[in-house]
Design a protein around this motif. Sequence first.
Motif, PDB file in Angstrom:
ATOM      1  N   PHE A   1       1.660   9.878  -4.907  1.00 43.47           N
ATOM      2  CA  PHE A   1       2.305  11.110  -4.446  1.00 43.47           C
ATOM      3  C   PHE A   1       3.196  11.707  -5.525  1.00 43.47           C
ATOM      4  CE2 PHE A   1       6.322  12.802  -2.751  1.00 43.47           C
ATOM      5  CZ  PHE A   1       5.860  13.972  -2.174  1.00 43.47           C
ATOM      6  N   VAL A   2       4.000  10.875  -6.174  1.00 37.73           N
ATOM      7  CA  VAL A   2       4.903  11.362  -7.220  1.00 37.73           C
ATOM      8  C   VAL A   2       4.106  11.947  -8.382  1.00 37.73           C
ATOM      9  CG1 VAL A   2       6.631  10.647  -8.923  1.00 37.73           C
ATOM     10  CG2 VAL A   2       6.818   9.866  -6.558  1.00 37.73           C
TER      11      VAL A   2
ATOM     12  N   LYS B   1       0.843  -1.205   0.000  1.00 30.82           N
ATOM     13  CA  LYS B   1       0.000   0.000   0.000  1.00 30.82           C
ATOM     14  C   LYS B   1       0.880   1.258   0.000  1.00 30.82           C
ATOM     15  CE  LYS B   1      -4.128   1.721   0.167  1.00 30.82           C
ATOM     16  NZ  LYS B   1      -4.982   1.626  -1.011  1.00 30.82           N
ATOM     17  N   GLY B   2       1.981   1.211   0.702  1.00 31.58           N
ATOM     18  CA  GLY B   2       2.904   2.347   0.737  1.00 31.58           C
ATOM     19  C   GLY B   2       3.489   2.645  -0.635  1.00 31.58           C
ATOM     20  N   LEU B   3       3.854   1.593  -1.366  1.00 33.18           N
ATOM     21  CA  LEU B   3       4.370   1.796  -2.725  1.00 33.18           C
ATOM     22  C   LEU B   3       3.311   2.401  -3.634  1.00 33.18           C
ATOM     23  CD1 LEU B   3       6.459  -1.480  -3.198  1.00 33.18           C
ATOM     24  CD2 LEU B   3       7.323   0.854  -2.912  1.00 33.18           C
ATOM     25  N   GLN B   4       2.077   1.942  -3.488  1.00 33.01           N
ATOM     26  CA  GLN B   4       0.979   2.484  -4.282  1.00 33.01           C
ATOM     27  C   GLN B   4       0.759   3.963  -3.950  1.00 33.01           C
ATOM     28  OE1 GLN B   4      -2.749   0.573  -3.399  1.00 33.01           O
ATOM     29  NE2 GLN B   4      -3.848   1.635  -5.011  1.00 33.01           N
ATOM     30  N   ARG B   5       0.763   4.298  -2.670  1.00 28.88           N
ATOM     31  CA  ARG B   5       0.586   5.686  -2.249  1.00 28.88           C
ATOM     32  C   ARG B   5       1.745   6.562  -2.714  1.00 28.88           C
ATOM     33  NH1 ARG B   5      -1.601   4.965   3.948  1.00 28.88           N
ATOM     34  NH2 ARG B   5      -3.729   4.365   3.378  1.00 28.88           N
TER      35      ARG B   5
END
Length: 133
Positions: free
Chosen positions: A97-98, A89-93
């Motif tokens: 963000f980028v 989920k952090g990678l997706q977020r």
Amino acid sequence: MNALADYAARRDVSLSLIAEAAIASLLSPDADERKEAAIARRLDQIDRRVQRVERDVGIAIETLALFVRFWLTSTPALPESAQAEARAKGLQRYDGFVEALGRRLSKGPKLRQEIAEDVPAALPADSDDLPAG
């Protein structure tokens, strides 16, 4: 010489008059003062630009520091079983963000433009500067 002749013809004056005026200007005592004043103006412009860069970098550093502090103080540790899902989920977020950052940098207002030049006095030292929640 051709440039001097063209300039004299445009001004409808003699070559010698233009040459004399140019030499007098070059050798006049105030020529150095004019050069110094021009250099001083340019240095002042550079100084103002450097001050804006320093301000913008300071805003960026304080923004990041405040975010990290807030995140570290408000995010509980995850149990071992939930870490893989949270990492995904952090990678997706992060990707989101980028993308949002790219859109904002390309067309939106910049954070530095939203922050007033004259920031009010700092909060008391006992304030944690963190939003309520």
